[in-house]
Write a protein that holds these residues in place. Sequence first.
Motif, short mmCIF file in Angstrom:
data_model
loop_
_atom_site.label_atom_id
_atom_site.label_comp_id
_atom_site.label_asym_id
_atom_site.label_seq_id
_atom_site.Cartn_x
_atom_site.Cartn_y
_atom_site.Cartn_z
N ILE A 104 0.78 -1.58 -0.32
CA ILE A 104 0.21 -0.30 0.03
C ILE A 104 1.10 1.41 0.51
CG2 ILE A 104 -1.76 1.50 1.22
CD1 ILE A 104 -2.74 -1.36 1.90
N ALA A 105 2.12 1.07 0.51
CA ALA A 105 3.11 2.59 0.98
C ALA A 105 3.88 2.61 -0.52
CB ALA A 105 3.97 1.95 1.86
N LEU A 106 3.70 1.93 -1.16
CA LEU A 106 4.65 1.72 -2.25
C LEU A 106 3.67 2.33 -3.69
CD1 LEU A 106 6.43 -1.23 -2.44
CD2 LEU A 106 7.48 1.28 -2.20
N GLN A 107 2.33 1.91 -3.42
CA GLN A 107 1.48 2.22 -4.35
C GLN A 107 1.22 4.29 -5.08
OE1 GLN A 107 -2.15 -0.45 -2.54
NE2 GLN A 107 -2.85 1.38 -4.28
N ARG A 108 2.12 5.21 -4.13
CA ARG A 108 2.52 5.61 -4.29
C ARG A 108 2.93 6.40 -5.15
NH1 ARG A 108 5.01 10.69 -3.65
NH2 ARG A 108 6.15 9.64 -2.41
N SER A 109 3.96 5.88 -5.39
CA SER A 109 5.17 5.64 -6.89
C SER A 109 5.01 5.87 -8.07
CB SER A 109 6.75 5.34 -5.98
OG SER A 109 6.04 4.15 -6.16
N THR A 110 3.73 4.68 -7.82
CA THR A 110 3.19 4.34 -9.40
C THR A 110 1.74 5.01 -10.06
OG1 THR A 110 1.07 2.13 -8.53
CG2 THR A 110 4.23 1.81 -8.23
N GLY A 111 0.79 6.01 -9.16
CA GLY A 111 0.24 6.29 -9.66
C GLY A 111 -1.42 5.53 -9.44
N LEU A 112 -0.46 4.14 -8.89
CA LEU A 112 -2.20 2.92 -8.35
C LEU A 112 -3.06 3.71 -7.03
CD1 LEU A 112 -0.81 -0.23 -9.05
CD2 LEU A 112 -2.04 1.72 -10.93
N SER A 113 -2.30 4.85 -6.35
CA SER A 113 -3.43 5.20 -4.87
C SER A 113 -4.32 5.37 -4.88
CB SER A 113 -3.24 6.12 -4.11
OG SER A 113 -0.66 5.90 -4.59
N PHE A 114 -5.04 5.76 -5.93
CA PHE A 114 -6.51 5.70 -5.59
C PHE A 114 -7.36 5.00 -6.90
CE2 PHE A 114 -4.09 9.41 -3.63
CZ PHE A 114 -5.24 9.10 -2.67
N GLN A 115 -6.60 4.84 -7.43
CA GLN A 115 -7.68 3.40 -8.31
C GLN A 115 -8.46 1.99 -7.27
OE1 GLN A 115 -5.29 2.68 -11.81
NE2 GLN A 115 -4.04 5.44 -12.37
N PHE A 116 -9.38 2.51 -7.34
CA PHE A 116 -10.06 1.35 -5.98
C PHE A 116 -10.50 0.52 -6.97
CE2 PHE A 116 -10.07 5.51 -3.76
CZ PHE A 116 -9.59 5.60 -3.15
N TRP A 117 -10.85 0.07 -7.90
CA TRP A 117 -11.50 -0.88 -8.85
C TRP A 117 -10.58 -1.21 -9.88
CZ3 TRP A 117 -15.31 -0.75 -6.09
CH2 TRP A 117 -16.22 0.99 -5.14
N ARG A 118 -9.56 -1.59 -9.27
CA ARG A 118 -8.47 -2.69 -10.27
C ARG A 118 -8.21 -3.61 -9.63
NH1 ARG A 118 -4.48 1.04 -13.52
NH2 ARG A 118 -4.09 -1.14 -14.81
N THR A 119 -7.88 -4.95 -11.02
CA THR A 119 -7.32 -5.99 -9.86
C THR A 119 -6.35 -5.96 -9.17
OG1 THR A 119 -7.39 -8.13 -10.85
CG2 THR A 119 -6.47 -6.62 -12.46
N GLU A 120 -6.72 -7.16 -7.63
CA GLU A 120 -5.00 -6.76 -7.19
C GLU A 120 -4.50 -7.60 -7.48
OE1 GLU A 120 -3.96 -8.95 -2.93
OE2 GLU A 120 -5.71 -9.60 -4.22
N LYS A 121 -3.99 -8.01 -8.71
CA LYS A 121 -3.51 -8.72 -9.48
C LYS A 121 -2.28 -7.10 -10.04
CE LYS A 121 -5.36 -12.49 -11.79
NZ LYS A 121 -5.61 -13.36 -12.67
N VAL A 122 -3.07 -6.23 -10.71
CA VAL A 122 -1.99 -5.05 -10.48
C VAL A 122 -1.28 -4.83 -9.87
CG1 VAL A 122 -2.10 -2.72 -11.45
CG2 VAL A 122 -3.74 -4.34 -12.54
#
Length: 306
Positions: A104-122
């Motif tokens: 979760i902490a790493l998501q910010r650097s990928t731009g995925l922080s607020f993309q709630f509806w994408r599959t966990e595989k991402v």
Amino acid sequence: MSDHIILQTQQLVKEFKGFVAVNGVSLQVRRGDIHALIGPNGAGKTTFFNLLTKFLPPTSGQILFNGVDITHEKPAQTARRGIVRSFQISATFPHLSVLENVRIALQRSTGLSFQFWRTEKVLNQLNDRAMALLETVGLQDFASTLAVELAYGRKRALEIATTLATEPELMLLDEPTQGMGHEDVDRVTQLIKKVSANRTILMVEHNMNVVASIADTISVLQRGQVIAEGPYAQVSTNPQVLEAYMGSAQAELENPYKGLRAFQSSDAPDFFGRGEMVDKLIRRLSDHDRFERFLAVIGPSGSGKS
């Protein structure tokens, strides 16, 4: 502001309806140092941290980070600049795994922080980086363990891993060894020393053994003001510091029980309640005929114990 100074405060003040919690604090933190902030309860340490991270606005004064005035920035802006803090109370997602917490902490650097509806595989692309961070803090064998099941010292290590995931330039650690047993204190102390490579750490800490072993510079707060600053050998013999902690300039900071007298809550040094010091103190007092029963009053900072 010199390039070797990463953080500077100038005459920082915080008042609460007439009570001055931080009173004209001018502090310089050198780049690459471990800088410890110590002082008795109520000295203003956590309030000062809250000013640095914008949880509280200052009444007056200035905060400079890398030469830029950040005094009136929002907390999120400050965090994006690379100032990241931990708190006195352990703050993890208890019902997520250790790996998921770091991911979760790493998501910010990928731009995925607020993309709630994408599959966990991402998020699986972050697993290698998350595992590397867990290895850094010695938690690689607990990757699939729920955070709620970790021992307290390992929860603190997990917090440090999530902090490192944000790639901080300046880490603010608020009492990182609070409430730990001897083994956990040693483990977290060595971990802080390890992760300080190529980073700057400003920490509030009550355990004098920790401060003495890893801090490059120590600033001592009392009643919202800096009363001493320097290396441990210098600060630990400063008469003002001894007076603040021990009630006497003739006492010894590193040995608070030598010549122990009867004391009241108003003059008991704050670090009596930390780690091995409280063990030795209680054992010594329990052998005394005058004491038949011990009552413990516990609670987080600001809960009204004093």
